[in-house]
Design a protein around this motif. Structure first.
Motif, PDB file in Angstrom:
ATOM      1  N   ALA A  41      27.661  66.915  61.472  1.00  0.00           N
ATOM      2  CA  ALA A  41      28.570  66.416  62.490  1.00  0.00           C
ATOM      3  C   ALA A  41      29.150  67.561  63.298  1.00  0.00           C
ATOM      4  N   ARG A  88      31.997  69.804  65.651  1.00  0.00           N
ATOM      5  CA  ARG A  88      33.285  70.425  65.410  1.00  0.00           C
ATOM      6  C   ARG A  88      34.329  69.863  66.374  1.00  0.00           C
ATOM      7  N   SER A  89      35.578  69.992  65.969  1.00  0.00           N
ATOM      8  CA  SER A  89      36.694  69.594  66.814  1.00  0.00           C
ATOM      9  C   SER A  89      37.776  70.647  66.689  1.00  0.00           C
ATOM     10  N   LEU A 137      42.362  68.498  64.124  1.00  0.00           N
ATOM     11  CA  LEU A 137      42.067  67.465  63.139  1.00  0.00           C
ATOM     12  C   LEU A 137      42.583  66.112  63.632  1.00  0.00           C
ATOM     13  N   ILE A 163      42.348  58.518  60.166  1.00  0.00           N
ATOM     14  CA  ILE A 163      41.369  58.302  59.103  1.00  0.00           C
ATOM     15  C   ILE A 163      42.005  57.517  57.964  1.00  0.00           C
ATOM     16  N   TYR A 212      46.016  66.888  55.458  1.00  0.00           N
ATOM     17  CA  TYR A 212      45.524  67.591  56.640  1.00  0.00           C
ATOM     18  C   TYR A 212      46.049  69.025  56.578  1.00  0.00           C
ATOM     19  N   LEU A 257      36.774  65.814  53.732  1.00  0.00           N
ATOM     20  CA  LEU A 257      36.286  65.090  54.902  1.00  0.00           C
ATOM     21  C   LEU A 257      36.017  66.027  56.076  1.00  0.00           C
ATOM     22  N   TYR A 258      36.861  67.056  56.210  1.00  0.00           N
ATOM     23  CA  TYR A 258      36.668  68.086  57.237  1.00  0.00           C
ATOM     24  C   TYR A 258      36.727  69.446  56.563  1.00  0.00           C
ATOM     25  N   GLU A 315      34.979  71.075  60.768  1.00  0.00           N
ATOM     26  CA  GLU A 315      33.742  70.310  60.933  1.00  0.00           C
ATOM     27  C   GLU A 315      33.777  69.042  60.084  1.00  0.00           C
ATOM     28  N   ASN A 316      33.402  67.937  60.693  1.00  0.00           N
ATOM     29  CA  ASN A 316      33.334  66.648  60.003  1.00  0.00           C
ATOM     30  C   ASN A 316      32.155  66.659  59.030  1.00  0.00           C
ATOM     31  N   MET A 341      31.804  64.161  56.572  1.00  0.00           N
ATOM     32  CA  MET A 341      31.782  62.860  55.911  1.00  0.00           C
ATOM     33  C   MET A 341      30.372  62.285  55.764  1.00  0.00           C
ATOM     34  N   ARG A 345      29.542  67.649  49.252  1.00  0.00           N
ATOM     35  CA  ARG A 345      30.975  67.711  49.549  1.00  0.00           C
ATOM     36  C   ARG A 345      31.746  68.257  48.337  1.00  0.00           C
TER      37      ARG A 345
END
Length: 321
Positions: A3, A5-6, A9, A14, A44, A127-128, A132-133, A135, A142
């Motif tokens: 997935a 990147r952002s 967060l 979620i 988070y 999850l991140y 980066e996601n 999931m 993970r």
């Protein structure tokens, strides 16, 4: 990683992945870990720690003893999934201590409770990772990412697991008086907000969350006689019985005060229930946790006991048993 990147967060967007109820089983395709008796929480972690309940409420102020979690994870920004627990005198998670913390609103009393009965974030998923996601990645990967990033501390513990031996592990947990076991498929992705058979829960005691649809006034020294319990089925409320045991005098007064603040409502059940002649109906907003022996053929809880309000859950989530 699969997935994108952002830069930031997605705080308060979620919802955690949920499990279905199952009998214990063995499978090489599953891992097994303790089902912790606490508050489900997403953490988070960036320049600070934000704790989010399963219904998207910021519970960070209630747990100042977990404010440094972001300093204990090496690869931020990150979002961790876990359970907030407070150990009792026997070392096992105490839901009553946790609930008492959840009721506090005064900052001084919260800090005092945090020193006396410190909380632990029992983390079991990520999850991140570094923004980066992850999931969509399989659970076993993970778990590796999570283990490599956590700096273990008194208030941050990685939940351990075993493979294949689900039945023996369940029996061992029952023997230690723990709530139960979570079974998770090794290659499962994380499905936010979904209840999936990829995750299954084994419970040795039956507990559930029920909507408080009304109450009966008490007699004599008791001001509150019983809570009227319900769940949603096919969009309507279904009666599950009454619970009048399990709350002490203080809880009784707090419950009654909270119920009296709710707007009155008409009887929610379609059928006529003879035992509900003195009920005072309220809007079905409050959710409580109840322990019980079994569900009778008539759909009533047998030997129910009140365990506390679940302020972290919404009434719409109560759709079983």
């Amino acid at each position: 990683m699969t997935a994108g990147r952002s830069n930031r967060l997605p705080v308060f967007q979620i919802r955690p992945m949920l499990a279905v109820t199952s009998r214990p089983f063995d499978s090489p395709s599953f891992i097994y870990e303790v089902k912790w008796d606490g508050y489900r929480c997403l953490a988070y972690l960036e320049e600070k720690t934000i704790l989010q309940s399963r219904n998207l409420v910021d519970i960070t102020p209630v747990f100042p003893d977990l404010a440094d979690l972001h300093q204990l994870f090496r690869r931020r920004p990150a979002v961790l999934d876990g359970e907030i627990i407070i150990p009792g005198a026997d070392g096992k998670p105490s839901f009553s201590l946790l609930q008492a913390r959840g009721r506090l609103g005064d900052p001084f009393k919260i800090r005092q409770a945090a020193r006396q009965t410190p909380a632990i974030f029992m983390v079991f998923d990520i999850l991140y990772h570094q923004g980066e996601n992850v999931m969509a990645e399989p659970l076993h990967l993970r778990k590796e990412i999570l283990g490599a990033g956590v700096q273990a501390a008194a208030n941050l513990v990685v939940s351990q697991f075993i493979v294949n031996q689900g039945i023996n592990f369940y029996q061992a947990c029952v023997g230690q008086g723990l709530e139960g076991v979570m079974a998770k498929e090794l290659n499962s992705p994380y499905l936010p907000g979904k209840r999936s058979p990829l995750w299954r829960k084994f419970r040795h005691t039956l507990t559930g969350e029920f909507i408080i649809a009304g109450y009966e006034p008490g007699r004599g020294e008791r001001s509150l006689g019983a809570l009227i319990l319900a769940v949603y089925q096919e969009g309507r409320l279904v009666y599950r019985g009454k619970v009048g045991a399990g709350f002490d005098r203080r809880e009784e007064q707090e419950l009654l005060a909270g119920l009296q603040r709710l707007p009155a409502a008409p009887p929610p059940f379609k059928e006529d229930i003879p035992e509900l002649k003195k009920t005072r109906w309220v809007e079905p907003r409050l959710v409580c946790q109840v322990e019980y022996l079994e569900l009778t053929p008539e759909g009533r809880l047998r030997h129910p006991g009140y365990r506390g309000l679940r302020w972290d859950k919404e009434s719409e989530e109560c759709n079983s048993p």
